[in-house]
Design a protein around this motif. Structure first.
Motif, PDB file in Angstrom:
ATOM      1  N   SER A  18       8.796  51.538  17.951  1.00 21.67           N
ATOM      2  CA  SER A  18       9.262  51.680  16.567  1.00 21.67           C
ATOM      3  C   SER A  18      10.689  51.295  16.777  1.00 21.67           C
ATOM      4  CB  SER A  18       8.842  52.297  15.650  1.00 21.67           C
ATOM      5  OG  SER A  18       9.250  53.808  16.032  1.00 21.67           O
ATOM      6  N   GLY A  19      11.299  51.846  17.695  1.00 20.27           N
ATOM      7  CA  GLY A  19      12.876  51.906  18.067  1.00 20.27           C
ATOM      8  C   GLY A  19      13.513  50.504  17.691  1.00 20.27           C
ATOM      9  N   GLN A  20      14.437  50.421  16.833  1.00 23.39           N
ATOM     10  CA  GLN A  20      15.295  49.473  16.377  1.00 23.39           C
ATOM     11  C   GLN A  20      14.351  48.185  15.726  1.00 23.39           C
ATOM     12  OE1 GLN A  20      18.617  49.852  16.684  1.00 23.39           O
ATOM     13  NE2 GLN A  20      17.724  51.892  17.096  1.00 23.39           N
ATOM     14  N   ALA A  21      13.083  48.226  15.411  1.00 24.19           N
ATOM     15  CA  ALA A  21      12.161  47.496  15.154  1.00 24.19           C
ATOM     16  C   ALA A  21      12.367  47.337  13.615  1.00 24.19           C
ATOM     17  CB  ALA A  21      10.771  47.632  15.544  1.00 24.19           C
ATOM     18  N   TYR A  22      12.801  48.444  12.922  1.00 20.31           N
ATOM     19  CA  TYR A  22      12.709  48.313  11.367  1.00 20.31           C
ATOM     20  C   TYR A  22      14.157  48.777  10.966  1.00 20.31           C
ATOM     21  CZ  TYR A  22       7.808  48.744  12.198  1.00 20.31           C
ATOM     22  OH  TYR A  22       6.406  48.216  12.905  1.00 20.31           O
ATOM     23  N   GLN A  23      14.729  47.608  10.179  1.00 19.32           N
ATOM     24  CA  GLN A  23      16.000  48.054   9.856  1.00 19.32           C
ATOM     25  C   GLN A  23      16.486  49.170   8.803  1.00 19.32           C
ATOM     26  OE1 GLN A  23      18.150  43.828   9.455  1.00 19.32           O
ATOM     27  NE2 GLN A  23      19.118  44.838   7.333  1.00 19.32           N
ATOM     28  N   LYS A  24      15.551  49.272   7.770  1.00 17.28           N
ATOM     29  CA  LYS A  24      15.795  50.096   6.852  1.00 17.28           C
ATOM     30  C   LYS A  24      15.174  51.537   7.115  1.00 17.28           C
ATOM     31  CE  LYS A  24      15.463  46.833   3.286  1.00 17.28           C
ATOM     32  NZ  LYS A  24      14.680  46.133   2.036  1.00 17.28           N
ATOM     33  N   SER A  25      14.561  51.730   8.446  1.00 18.31           N
ATOM     34  CA  SER A  25      13.992  52.985   8.574  1.00 18.31           C
ATOM     35  C   SER A  25      15.115  53.650   9.639  1.00 18.31           C
ATOM     36  CB  SER A  25      12.732  52.888   9.554  1.00 18.31           C
ATOM     37  OG  SER A  25      12.527  54.131  10.056  1.00 18.31           O
ATOM     38  N   VAL A  78      20.023  48.907  21.320  1.00 19.64           N
ATOM     39  CA  VAL A  78      19.113  47.723  22.107  1.00 19.64           C
ATOM     40  C   VAL A  78      17.901  48.823  21.973  1.00 19.64           C
ATOM     41  CG1 VAL A  78      18.080  46.650  24.006  1.00 19.64           C
ATOM     42  CG2 VAL A  78      20.704  46.734  23.247  1.00 19.64           C
ATOM     43  N   GLY A  79      16.541  48.213  21.414  1.00 14.33           N
ATOM     44  CA  GLY A  79      15.311  48.707  21.409  1.00 14.33           C
ATOM     45  C   GLY A  79      14.517  47.786  22.285  1.00 14.33           C
ATOM     46  N   LEU A  80      13.044  47.930  22.404  1.00 16.87           N
ATOM     47  CA  LEU A  80      12.286  47.112  23.361  1.00 16.87           C
ATOM     48  C   LEU A  80      12.152  45.705  22.905  1.00 16.87           C
ATOM     49  CD1 LEU A  80      10.296  47.314  25.952  1.00 16.87           C
ATOM     50  CD2 LEU A  80       8.326  47.756  24.143  1.00 16.87           C
ATOM     51  N   TRP A  81      12.078  45.477  21.434  1.00 17.93           N
ATOM     52  CA  TRP A  81      11.604  44.488  20.727  1.00 17.93           C
ATOM     53  C   TRP A  81      12.930  43.500  20.490  1.00 17.93           C
ATOM     54  CZ3 TRP A  81       6.529  43.096  20.800  1.00 17.93           C
ATOM     55  CH2 TRP A  81       5.555  44.158  20.508  1.00 17.93           C
ATOM     56  N   ASN A  82      14.220  44.306  20.112  1.00 17.09           N
ATOM     57  CA  ASN A  82      15.355  43.404  19.720  1.00 17.09           C
ATOM     58  C   ASN A  82      16.552  44.361  19.724  1.00 17.09           C
ATOM     59  OD1 ASN A  82      14.282  45.228  17.785  1.00 17.09           O
ATOM     60  ND2 ASN A  82      14.768  44.117  16.154  1.00 17.09           N
ATOM     61  N   TYR A  83      17.518  43.979  19.071  1.00 15.56           N
ATOM     62  CA  TYR A  83      18.880  45.014  18.763  1.00 15.56           C
ATOM     63  C   TYR A  83      19.199  45.033  17.601  1.00 15.56           C
ATOM     64  CZ  TYR A  83      22.021  41.026  18.660  1.00 15.56           C
ATOM     65  OH  TYR A  83      22.713  39.830  18.180  1.00 15.56           O
ATOM     66  N   CYS A  84      19.807  46.005  17.316  1.00 18.68           N
ATOM     67  CA  CYS A  84      20.564  45.904  15.874  1.00 18.68           C
ATOM     68  C   CYS A  84      22.066  46.254  16.073  1.00 18.68           C
ATOM     69  CB  CYS A  84      19.820  47.352  14.966  1.00 18.68           C
ATOM     70  SG  CYS A  84      18.135  47.055  14.588  1.00 18.68           S
ATOM     71  N   GLU A  85      22.905  45.842  15.207  1.00 16.03           N
ATOM     72  CA  GLU A  85      24.439  45.952  15.097  1.00 16.03           C
ATOM     73  C   GLU A  85      24.777  46.382  13.877  1.00 16.03           C
ATOM     74  OE1 GLU A  85      25.361  41.946  16.081  1.00 16.03           O
ATOM     75  OE2 GLU A  85      25.013  41.363  14.037  1.00 16.03           O
ATOM     76  N   GLN A 122      11.061  40.071  19.391  1.00 17.38           N
ATOM     77  CA  GLN A 122      10.404  38.957  20.480  1.00 17.38           C
ATOM     78  C   GLN A 122       9.978  39.737  21.731  1.00 17.38           C
ATOM     79  OE1 GLN A 122      13.640  36.827  22.199  1.00 17.38           O
ATOM     80  NE2 GLN A 122      15.047  37.670  20.947  1.00 17.38           N
ATOM     81  N   SER A 123       8.921  39.073  22.141  1.00 15.33           N
ATOM     82  CA  SER A 123       8.733  39.685  23.380  1.00 15.33           C
ATOM     83  C   SER A 123       9.447  39.291  24.595  1.00 15.33           C
ATOM     84  CB  SER A 123       7.165  38.847  23.591  1.00 15.33           C
ATOM     85  OG  SER A 123       6.022  38.977  22.681  1.00 15.33           O
TER      86      SER A 123
END
Length: 300
Positions: free
Chosen positions: A16-23, A77-84, A101-102
């Motif tokens: 779930s790391g970086q997968a949910y922007q509001k969490s 950076v997480g497993l699925w994506n990154y957040c900035e 994304q995979s």
């Protein structure tokens, strides 16, 4: 079973790391973090501490790209994506996460709009080599996490059969062993891969005041999940020998003893099966109170 479920929960938290922007929890979990505020906010200091082989023109082009809005302050950076996000007064604001994304991997040149530019060509070869290695290994890392996730779910479902049968425990142990192997492989690959990436960033981009780090919380949850996985595999193995299923009730068969006795016909009554009368010591004849039954001994 409880340890397997705990391992699944840890794995789900990691994914779930970086997968949910509001969490808030999701934003606190990351494998890699880049902080570019030092590079953007103090350009003169960067120019005064350039490494050998890097020209001021290259740095100025990077600063132009940064000022054009192509470079945010924080990247995680997480497993699925990154957040900035932007950093204002020490607080991270305006979070934005790209689509999941995979086989995701973080390409700083693409993110910062520096691909195929003189800036990319001007950086040391070690940096490009480290990014290429990260790209190749990240695919295997993603596959390991997905296989570990599937095997963990399968372990829980198949583990139900261990309640009724030790054969179920054996099958569960086999699945658990495979799950543990992929869990350890995913954790070890993540730790080594992002540790190497952080080392490359610090070695090459430290003169540019670009900081790199990882989340201790992410690594803690990941390796705790590995510990749960190893422990569950051990106890599933123990359950193949005991504490699993119901032992069938054994029927106690009472066999004949080696020596038994059967009633035989009286030789005194012409082979009839009736008991014959014996003369007793007092001379009484035919007294019904003093009759005896001879028996024949038979060896079985």
């Amino acid at each position: 079973m409880a340890l397997t479920i705990a391992s699944l929960l840890c794995l789900a938290i990691v994914l779930s790391g970086q997968a949910y922007q509001k969490s808030d929890l999701s934003r606190e979990l990351f494998f890699f973090k880049a902080n570019t505020t030092g590079f953007k906010n103090d350009p003169e200091n960067v120019l005064d501490n350039l490494p050998e082989g890097v020209t001021p023109e290259t740095v100025k082009q990077m600063q132009v790209a940064a000022s054009a809005g192509n470079m945010r302050d924080i990247y995680q950076v997480g497993l699925w994506n990154y957040c900035e996000a932007d950093l204002k007064d020490g607080k991270e604001e305006n979070w934005h996460c790209v689509d999941r994304q995979s086989y995701f991997w973080f390409n700083p040149f693409q993110v910062w709009k520096l691909e195929n530019t003189s800036i990319q060509a001007g950086l040391p070869e070690d940096f490009q080599s480290g990014i290429d290695t990260y790209h190749k290994v990240s695919r295997w890392m993603f596959i390991s996490y997905m296989i570990a996730l599937v095997l963990t779910i399968a372990e829980i479902l198949i583990g139900i059969s261990a309640i009724f049968s030790r054969w179920g425990s054996l099958i569960t142990t086999i699945v658990s062993t495979a799950q543990t192997l992929f869990m350890v492989a995913a954790a070890a690959t993540s730790t080594a891969l992002y540790g190497t990436l952080i080392s490359v960033f610090r070695t090459v981009l430290d003169p540019y005041n670009i900081e790199a780090s990882w989340s201790a919380k992410m690594l803690s949850v990941l390796w705790i999940g590995v510990a749960f996985s190893v422990a569950s595999g051990f106890f599933w193995l123990i359950s193949t020998c005991c504490c699993s299923g119901k032992s069938p009730h054994k029927k106690v068969v009472v066999e004949k003893t080696p020596y038994t006795y059967e009633r035989v016909a009286s030789p005194y009554l012409g082979g009839s099966g009736n008991a014959h009368q014996m003369h007793d010591m007092g001379g009484n004849h035919g007294q019904t109170g003093h009759t005896y039954e001879p028996f024949r001994q038979q060896h079985v």
